[in-house]
Structure formats: structure tokens, C-alpha cells
Scaffold this motif. Structure first.
Motif, short mmCIF file in Angstrom:
data_model
loop_
_atom_site.label_atom_id
_atom_site.label_comp_id
_atom_site.label_asym_id
_atom_site.label_seq_id
_atom_site.Cartn_x
_atom_site.Cartn_y
_atom_site.Cartn_z
N ALA A 8 0.86 -1.18 0.00
CA ALA A 8 0.00 0.00 0.00
C ALA A 8 0.89 1.22 0.00
O ALA A 8 1.73 1.38 0.88
N VAL A 9 0.75 2.07 -0.99
CA VAL A 9 1.59 3.26 -1.07
C VAL A 9 0.91 4.39 -0.33
O VAL A 9 -0.26 4.33 0.01
N VAL A 16 -3.42 5.76 1.05
CA VAL A 16 -3.75 5.53 -0.35
C VAL A 16 -3.32 4.11 -0.67
O VAL A 16 -2.16 3.85 -0.95
N ALA A 17 -4.23 3.18 -0.56
CA ALA A 17 -3.87 1.79 -0.78
C ALA A 17 -3.78 1.52 -2.27
O ALA A 17 -4.62 1.92 -3.04
N GLY A 18 -2.73 0.84 -2.69
CA GLY A 18 -2.59 0.56 -4.10
C GLY A 18 -1.67 -0.61 -4.33
O GLY A 18 -1.20 -1.26 -3.41
N THR A 250 -8.61 4.65 -0.75
CA THR A 250 -8.22 3.28 -1.02
C THR A 250 -8.44 3.00 -2.50
O THR A 250 -9.53 3.23 -3.03
N ILE A 251 -7.38 2.54 -3.19
CA ILE A 251 -7.49 2.20 -4.60
C ILE A 251 -7.89 0.73 -4.73
O ILE A 251 -7.24 -0.14 -4.15
N LEU A 252 -8.95 0.49 -5.47
CA LEU A 252 -9.48 -0.86 -5.65
C LEU A 252 -9.32 -1.27 -7.11
O LEU A 252 -9.63 -0.49 -8.02
N ASP A 253 -8.84 -2.48 -7.33
CA ASP A 253 -8.64 -2.98 -8.69
C ASP A 253 -9.16 -4.41 -8.76
O ASP A 253 -8.70 -5.29 -8.03
N ASP A 254 -10.17 -4.63 -9.62
CA ASP A 254 -10.73 -5.98 -9.76
C ASP A 254 -10.23 -6.67 -11.02
O ASP A 254 -10.77 -7.68 -11.45
N LEU A 372 -5.91 -15.37 1.56
CA LEU A 372 -5.45 -14.85 0.27
C LEU A 372 -6.38 -13.78 -0.31
O LEU A 372 -5.98 -13.01 -1.18
N ALA A 373 -7.62 -13.75 0.15
CA ALA A 373 -8.55 -12.74 -0.38
C ALA A 373 -8.27 -11.34 0.14
O ALA A 373 -8.78 -10.35 -0.39
N LEU A 374 -7.46 -11.24 1.19
CA LEU A 374 -7.14 -9.91 1.73
C LEU A 374 -6.26 -9.13 0.75
O LEU A 374 -5.52 -9.71 -0.05
N ARG A 375 -6.34 -7.80 0.86
CA ARG A 375 -5.54 -6.93 0.01
C ARG A 375 -5.03 -5.74 0.83
O ARG A 375 -5.66 -5.35 1.82
N PRO A 376 -3.90 -5.15 0.44
CA PRO A 376 -3.46 -3.91 1.09
C PRO A 376 -4.58 -2.86 1.04
O PRO A 376 -5.25 -2.69 0.02
#
Length: 744
Positions: A8-9, A16-18, A250-254, A372-376
Motif C-alpha cells: 500500500a503506497v 492511499v492503498a494501491g 483506497t485504490i481498488l482494482d478488480d 489470500l482474499a485480503l488486500r493492502p
């Protein structure tokens, strides 16, 4: 063995999670910047300096904010010569004025309007749209159907003139550069880009429209900003990092689209101690701990955080608010190109300081592959304290998920009542209003000795906003006009409310007083000591009489009562008879009283004058007509006239002359300076019931011989005398008259 690391940057700027640029993969460096290069977000000075450098990025403005813009088109500076003088005793003079036409780009996105405008820091236009300095400006708000500006089209040709559609800009035509030392001023504009305050969500959505970023999530939770400006030309990522100063992003990318969430408290994932404990690494002969908690030493964290911003309370000047906490010695500064009130910026600094304190505690936990489903950027409830923690980094290796966490702070952003943004020098933003012009044909006022007709100009306004006016005269009944003076500052003027009785010019007048009402509440009068009056202070014109006043009593509003008077100053005792209420009152002050010399040939003729304020149509200004008598050239009346009978039956008339020169004091104690080319007088003698005899003499005495007395007829024991000193230019001055009884 492969290891996947997700991070997460934005640890400095906020959450700002990315994911690294290569992982996001939908916009690459164009959207989030090249991974290995330093990034510069929008900075405070990006909007502060006007530029004309080719390739300078145009700002994108939001809300209400002050910006300088960039000069995108200009003509050569136009020079105009003004010639005057050349009359008797005066050389010809040539002065020059300069004007420029140019266009200034304001915003790379459409705006609603422009409020205030400053030139070289001086207010040119008020928020209501009234011009304080004369200017002809056309505003183009950036609509897609706007036509090219006619001035640009005429200069460049209709086929070559750009319309600059989608970009807001302003065109100034023939801007007078006199107020700016004859150079194009550095302009700044109070721009209303949007109808209401903006938020990070609105800014992100605007950027998304041109970059492909999906609409923001949870925009209703974003903090409103009064204004925001992006002018650095950096990446969207740098803008997001700056916005994260205000709101956690928070940046989300699917895998198909990227979006930004502004949820302040996302749904937190509860962890239990049973979920932890997975580990494959051995360090120092033992498995790595399943959970660690570390705290940064207090003296290693910042002890002060300061927020730089545009202060709405100080005309959008750069402001700075600080917050202090703990024992840290370092100071961190965040530049936020947002328009805020001091209390809002102070609250933001306090929240960032609190976040530093909370985030000084970090944790590492290890989970099985089910995580594994967790994200920064995800929020977890830590099993150690039940508090909210954010995932800053995620490492997956050998089916073990290792999470780096930082503790989260969630407090509302409320303005701080303890904030003080400092003071700004107030600038008059009121409209200039109508000019009130007084043209005065008076005796010499300031110890000068004019050789040509001289008039004095007192200009002011009926309203407090008045600042300046161009004064012009016409010698041909309004057929043509010539500018002669720029009035600034404003004379104190009004009308008398009460009558003023007659008073002698040789004594202090403590018997009479007069009440005056000034034109507006911005005008003021103050009393002066006797010594100051004798030195010339508080000189005023009431009707045609010059009066000085020592005592001032305020009666409320802009009404005053004046007493302790000196009457008939500068030889105006001829006008010191009873004054009726409603007469003119003008305070004579050298700093704001204009002077103009006129041709001798205009003596006895009517001359028109007019005063035109900034942006005012000269043709609509009401003209003032003056019958030029040349009182600055007329010698004052003689004094101390006496008549005595001589032994031969003749009458000797004597007097003492006065002079246009030397009102400041009796220098040699002998006689007043002559002040004229030669000493000449005209004496009119008339005995009661007899004929009039006129005699010109070159000394301050005259003899009425016995033979002439008998020839003139009438009662030779009753003699009336009138004496005037003669000016070689203007003729007879003011008369001294006296009646005598001649005893044989």
C-alpha cells in the motif's frame, strides 16, 4: 519458490492503498507515474505566479480559489504620446502612456465566473464585479460552443484565431499600464469554478473522465473543500496522494477497472487468535512469531506537522497551521493546494499529528492460505486489542500470508476554534462610484507665485469606495477634452448645515461656529492647536471664504461642529460676510488637491471640467463649468487705508500693500514682498454727491489736490476711497474700500 508482495503506497500522505504499477496494469505510468521516479504532487506555488512559458501545464481549478494563470496571447505594448504646454513662459512637454492587450488562461476545465481580480497585488475588481481600476475584460468560461475572441480574431485572422474551447480564459483589451509602472501586471483571479464546495470525490471523478479511472466510491463521506487547484502536470497518483491528506483513500482494482474508495471506516474484518500461527520460516533456530507488535520510539516520530494551504480569510494568501505532539524533534510540512479557513487547516494538522502518533505502532501477523482474499488497504480488527488496523503490505510465500499492519485513527475533521491565520492588509473592494468634482479659482494656496491662471481641483466621491478619477477639461464647450490630472485619495468635502455669521480676518473668531456634513462616513475632521493653525493647518473653503478651524466636535455619523475659527484667510475677507446653510465645504489638503495651469488667453471665459472614474463612461460624467477669473493672479486688497488733510487743503490717502507671495510670515519686518512685475495701484475717489475720480499711482499713497476736490463737487468733507493693486496679467485685484470725514 515464488514470493508475491503487494504493498500500500502513501504511508506519508495517508492511506492511499494501491498495488505496484505493473500489477495494476490498466493505465500504467500515464495514470500512476513511473514506478522508479520521484513524483511531485500539486504544490502551493503552482497557482501563485503568472507564467508565459511555452509548455507550462494549465491548472485545473475546483470550487473557489485564487489563481494566476498563464499568458497565452498578447500584442505589442502600445505607446501613446501626450503633448502639452508651450504657452507663455512654459516649455512644451511630451508624456507617454502605455497599454497592452493580452489573454490569460485560467483553468483547463470550465468555470462559472471570476470574482475579484488583483494586479501586482493591488485589487483591480471587487467581488461584485465593479472595476476599481479601469479595464476592458472579456471572460470565456470554457464552454465548447464559444467563438474566438474578436480582438484575437482581428489580430490573427478569422481562420487562425483559436477559440480555446474547453479552457477558461480572460482577454484584456488596451489595459492602461500606468498603475503598474508601464509593464503587464502579474494578475491573479478569484475563480468560481464550481457552484458549491468540492471534495476529493468530485476531483477524482473529474480526473477519471479524462484518464479512465472509475467513479469514486462512497463520495458522500468525502470532506468538502472550499477550493482546490492542480497545476503541476504530475500524474494522477501524485494528485491522489495529495488528496489523501484530507481523506483516507483506497485504490481498488478488480482486474478490469480501477476505482478509488473514500469510505472513512470500511467494513473491518474480524480476526481471531485461532486464525493466526501459520509460519514456515525459521529464524535463529525457532519458528518466526505468529504475531509481533512494534512501537517506534517517541523521539523518532515527527513532533510537529504543518499544513500549508490557501487562506480564504486572507485573500487566499499562503497560510500555515501547525500541530505539536510528543517528544519528536523532526518537523514535517504538507503542502495542500486547497482553499481552507484557518480553523479547517488547523484541524487537519491536528488530525495528521494524531495519525502519526497512532501509526507509530505497527504489527506483523501470519495467516493461513484462507487469507489470500485480503488486500493492502483492508481494515482488520486486531486480536491483540480489538482496534482497527490497516494492511500496508501483503506477502504470500509457501501458502503463508504475512500481513504488515498499521494502526488506524478515525476522528472527524472539525474546525479548530484556536486557529489564527494572521491578518491581511485590507483592500477597498467597494465600487468607485460617482465622482464629485470641485474646481476652485482661488488665491495662491501653498506659497507659490503663479505666472499664469491657476486652478485647484478637489475630487472625491459620494461613496466610501471612491479611489480615483481622471480629470479632463474642455476649452471648446465640450467639443474636445484633454486629460490634465489624475485625482487619487479623495478630498474631504460636504455641505454646511448651519449659517455662519460674519467674522473679522484680524482676530480669532470664537463667537461663531458652523456645522458641516461630509459626503460619507469615510471622511473625517480633527482639531488642531493654535500653533498648527498659524502654520497653515485645517484650511477649508466655505462658499468662497477660506477659513481655518481649531476645534472639532463630532455630532454623530459624518457631521461635525467647527469652532475656534480664523476667517478670511489668503485675502478672502471680502467673502467673510454671513453664510447661509447649504454652502460648500472643502478641506484644502496639498496631498490630495490637484493643480492645473491654464492659458492667459482663457481669462474671462467659461471652461468645462469633468471627472471620470475607472470603468465610467466619460460621456455620462456631469461637467462642471468654471468662469475663469484668475484669482491666483489677482493681488489681494491693500489694508490700513488712511486719509488726512494737508496744510494746503489737499487730502493725502495712504495704505499698506499686501502680496500674493509671503503668506507664511513677515520675514524682514519691513514690508511684504511685491510679488508683481511692478507696483501699480488704481485709486477711485468720490466725494458725497460728487463725481468719481480715478487715479493710477506707482506707490502706496495718493494725493487728492484741493483744486480737484473743488472740481469734483459734492460734499468735500465726505470722501469715499477704493484702492486696487494692478496685475500686469490679470488687471485689478481685490479692492480695499473706506469712507472718511475730512475736517477742515
Amino acid at each position: 519458490m515464488a514470493t508475491l508482495v503487494l504493498t500500500a503506497v502513501g504511508a506519508v500522505f495517508g492511506p492511499v492503498a494501491g498495488i505496484a504499477t505493473g500489477v495494476i496494469g490498466f493505465a500504467g505510468a500515464q495514470l500512476f507515474g513511473a514506478g522508479g521516479k520521484s513524483r511531485q504532487g500539486p504544490r502551493l506555488n503552482d497557482l501563485a505566479v503568472q507564467s508565459s512559458v511555452y509548455g507550462t501545464p494549465l491548472p485545473r481549478l475546483y470550487g473557489m480559489i485564487r489563481a494566476s494563470g498563464s499568458v497565452i496571447w498578447a500584442t505589442d505594448i502600445r505607446e501613446t504620446a501626450h503633448r502639452s504646454g508651450g504657452g507663455k513662459g512654459k516649455p512644451k512637454t511630451t508624456t507617454y502612456s502605455y497599454a497592452a492587450s493580452f489573454a490569460v488562461a485560467l483553468s483547463a476545465r470550465p468555470i462559472r465566473s471570476v470574482k475579484r481580480i488583483w494586479g501586482d497585488g493591488k485589487l483591480m475588481r471587487s467581488a461584485e464585479g465593479s472595476w476599481i481600476m479601469a479595464a476592458n475584460m472579456r471572460l470565456y468560461t470554457g464552454l465548447e460552443d464559444e467563438a474566438p475572441d474578436p480582438l484575437i480574431a482581428s489580430a490573427e485572422g478569422p481562420d487562425a484565431a483559436p477559440a480555446y474551447r474547453g479552457m477558461a480564459y480572460a482577454v484584456f483589451e488596451d489595459l492602461d499600464l500606468t498603475e503598474f509602472a508601464n509593464h503587464i501586471p502579474s494578475l491573479s483571479f478569484e475563480v468560481e469554478a464550481d457552484e458549491a464546495p468540492v471534495s476529493a470525490a468530485a476531483i477524482i471523478d473529474d480526473l477519471g473522465a479524462i484518464t479512465g479511472l472509475a467513479p469514486s466510491l462512497s463520495p458522500e463521506e468525502a470532506t468538502p473543500l472550499r477550493g482546490f487547484g492542480i497545476a503541476s502536470g504530475g500524474s494522477v497518483r501524485s494528485v491522489l496522494e495529495t488528496l489523501a491528506t484530507v481523506d483516507p483513500l483506497t485504490i481498488l482494482d478488480d482486474g478490469t477497472a480501477t476505482a478509488v474508495s473514500l469510505r472513512r471506516i470500511p467494513d473491518a474484518i474480524d480476526l481471531s487468535r485461532q486464525d493466526m500461527g501459520a509460519s514456515w520460516r525459521i529464524e535463529r533456530g525457532a519458528p518466526v512469531a505468529r504475531m509481533t507488535v512494534e512501537r517506534i520510539a517517541a523521539d523518532q516520530t515527527p513532533g510537529e506537522i504543518s499544513i500549508g494551504y490557501y487562506d480564504c480569510a486572507r485573500d487566499y494568501q499562503t497560510g500555515l497551521q501547525r500541530a505539536h505532539f510528543g517528544m519528536g524533534r523532526r518537523s514535517e510540512r504538507i503542502e495542500l493546494p486547497a482553499a481552507l479557513m484557518p480553523g479547517e487547516a488547523k484541524a487537519l494538522a491536528e488530525r495528521k499529528m494524531a495519525e502519526v502518533s497512532v501509526r507509530s505502532v505497527t504489527s506483523t501477523i501470519r495467516l493461513p492460505y484462507r487469507a489470500l482474499a485480503l488486500r493492502p488497504g483492508d481494515l482488520l480488527r486486531h486480536p491483540a486489542d480489538g482496534g482497527l488496523w490497516r494492511v500496508t503490505e501483503m506477502t504470500v510465500e509457501r501458502m503463508v500470508v504475512e500481513l504488515a499492519l498499521e494502526r488506524m485513527l478515525q476522528i472527524p475533521l472539525t474546525p479548530s476554534s484556536a486557529a489564527d491565520g494572521g491578518r491581511v492588509a485590507p483592500q477597498n473592494g467597494l465600487a468607485n462610484g460617482e465622482t464629485v468634482l470641485h474646481v476652485l479659482d482661488l488665491p495662491p494656496l501653498f506659497d507659490e507665485l503663479p505666472a499664469v491662471p491657476r486652478i485647484w481641483i478637489a475630487a472625491s466621491g459620494k461613496e466610501q469606495g471612491w479611489r480615483r478619477a481622471d480629470i479632463a477639461l474642455s476649452l471648446d464647450s465640450g467639443g474636445s477634452w484633454q486629460s490634465i490630472y489624475t485625482a487619487t485619495g479623495g478630498s474631504v468635502a460636504g455641505v454646511t448645515l448651519t449659517a455662519l455669521g460674519a467674522g473679522a480676518s484680524t482676530l480669532w473668531d470664537d463667537r461663531n461656529a458652523v456645522e458641516v456634513e461630509l459626503d460619507h462616513e469615510g471622511m473625517w475632521l480633527e482639531g488642531r492647536a493654535d500653533e498648527s493653525l498659524l502654520a497653515g493647518a485645517n484650511l477649508a473653503l466655505i462658499d468662497d471664504e477660506l477659513v481655518q478651524f481649531g476645534h472639532v466636535e463630532q455630532l454623530g455619523g459624518h457631521r461635525f461642529r467647527l469652532s475656534r475659527l480664523l476667517r478670511g484667510r489668503r485675502g478672502t475677507e471680502w467673502a467673510s460676510a454671513d453664510h447661509e446653510a447649504g454652502g460648500r465645504f472643502i478641506l484644502i489638503e496639498p496631498a490630495v488637491t490637484g493643480v492645473a495651469d491654464l492659458p492667459v488667453s482663457r481669462l474671462g471665459s467659461s471652461i468645462r471640467f469633468r471627472g471620470t472614474g475607472p470603468g465610467e463612461d466619460p460621456a455620462a460624467a456631469e461637467a462642471v463649468t468654471l468662469l475663469l477669473k484668475g484669482r491666483a493672479l489677482l493681488p489681494p486688497s491693500p489694508v490700513h487705508v488712511t486719509a488726512s488733510l494737508l496744510a494746503d487743503g489737499s487730502v493725502n490717502v495712504q495704505w499698506i500693500r499686501r502680496s500674493r507671495q509671503g503668506w507664511g510670515g513677515w520675514i524682514d519686518g519691513v514690508d511684504a514682498p511685491l510679488g508683481e512685475e511692478s507696483e501699480r495701484y488704481r485709486v477711485t475717489l468720490r466725494q458725497l454727491g460728487g463725481s468719481e475720480r480715478i487715479v493710477d499711482v506707482s506707490q502706496s499713497s495718493c494725493t487728492h489736490a484741493l483744486a480737484d476736490r473743488l472740481a469734483d463737487g459734492g460734499d468735500i468733507s465726505r470722501l469715499s476711497v477704493a484702492i486696487v493693486q494692478l496685475s500686469a496679467i490679470a488687471g485689478p485685484g481685490m479692492a480695499a474700500a473706506a469712507d472718511f470725514v475730512i475736517d477742515d
